[in-house]
Design an enzyme around this catalytic site. Structure first.
Site, PDB file in Angstrom:
ATOM      1  CB  CYS A 102      41.500  42.399 -37.064  1.00  0.00           C
ATOM      2  SG  CYS A 102      39.822  43.043 -37.325  1.00  0.00           S
TER       3      CYS A 102
ATOM      4  CD  GLU B 205      42.412  35.385 -34.504  1.00  0.00           C
ATOM      5  OE1 GLU B 205      41.620  36.266 -34.138  1.00  0.00           O
ATOM      6  OE2 GLU B 205      43.245  35.557 -35.438  1.00  0.00           O
TER       7      GLU B 205
ATOM      8  CG  HIS C  12      39.928  37.823 -36.751  1.00  0.00           C
ATOM      9  ND1 HIS C  12      40.565  38.390 -35.669  1.00  0.00           N
ATOM     10  CD2 HIS C  12      39.004  38.723 -37.153  1.00  0.00           C
ATOM     11  CE1 HIS C  12      40.037  39.575 -35.417  1.00  0.00           C
ATOM     12  NE2 HIS C  12      39.087  39.799 -36.309  1.00  0.00           N
TER      13      HIS C  12
END
Length: 192
Positions: A76, A176, A174
């Site tokens: 990001c 994650e 993202h």
């Protein structure tokens, strides 16, 4: 050892938690010696470009990161700061990728937030990932398509969902927060 770059921005802990779920040890650090010794480096990011670059410069990380020889993954804001000029705060990034960062034109809801499809996957990061998989985005600024683009996405206009040049990898989304697909991408990076 996996080094997660510390710069007082958001999201570093959630990336570390995602790595822990994959049984991968990591350390959050801004110590240049530890970063240089790491097997892999992850530069996660949630925050504002100009203030983050200021913090990186104070620690000399703006010079260190582009000099790294091991695999580096920007996430990001981390990806955006690995690029050139950035419209957010008229910030000059590290110039690893030859592409500038622009603000999405206000033709739709900005920020681009939520799940979206990535395609044209051309990197070992996406090994075992199907074209047109969905991942999770939260951003108001984007990198246009460039020679280094290894995954594309479309929101208002086509943009780079991922970039790769030499040992530098970056994703706008993202991993994650992207479920099984994101976990696979992180695992692919760790196994490079």
């Amino acid at each position: 050892m996996i080094a997660l770059i510390k710069y007082n921005g958001g999201n570093v802990s959630s990336v570390q938690n995602a790595l822990t779920r994959l049984n991968i040890d990591s350390v959050i650090t801004d110590d240049p010696e530890l970063i240089l010794k790491a097997d892999k480096v992850i530069f996660p990011g949630v925050g504002e470009a100009s203030s983050t670059m200021k913090l990186l410069k104070e620690k000399g990380l703006d010079v260190l990161i582009p000099s790294l020889k091991q695999p580096v993954l920007g996430i990001c804001l981390g990806m955006q700061l690995m690029c050139g000029d950035n419209e957010e705060g008229n910030t000059r990034g590290m110039g690893i990728f030859d592409v500038d960062v622009k603000w999405f034109p206000p033709k739709d809801l900005v920020p681009h937030m939520g799940w979206n499809t990535i395609s044209e996957l051309k990197s070992p990061l996406f090994s075992g990932i199907e074209d047109k998989s969905d991942v999770y985005f939260v951003h108001s600024y984007y990198c246009g398509l460039a020679d280094a683009t290894v995954a594309a996405c479309d929101y208002i206009l086509p943009f780079s969902a991922s970039l790769q040049k030499d040992n530098f990898f970056a994703v706008q989304f993202h991993p994650e927060k992207s479920g099984a697909t994101g976990s696979r991408i992180l695992n692919n990076f760790i196994n490079l």
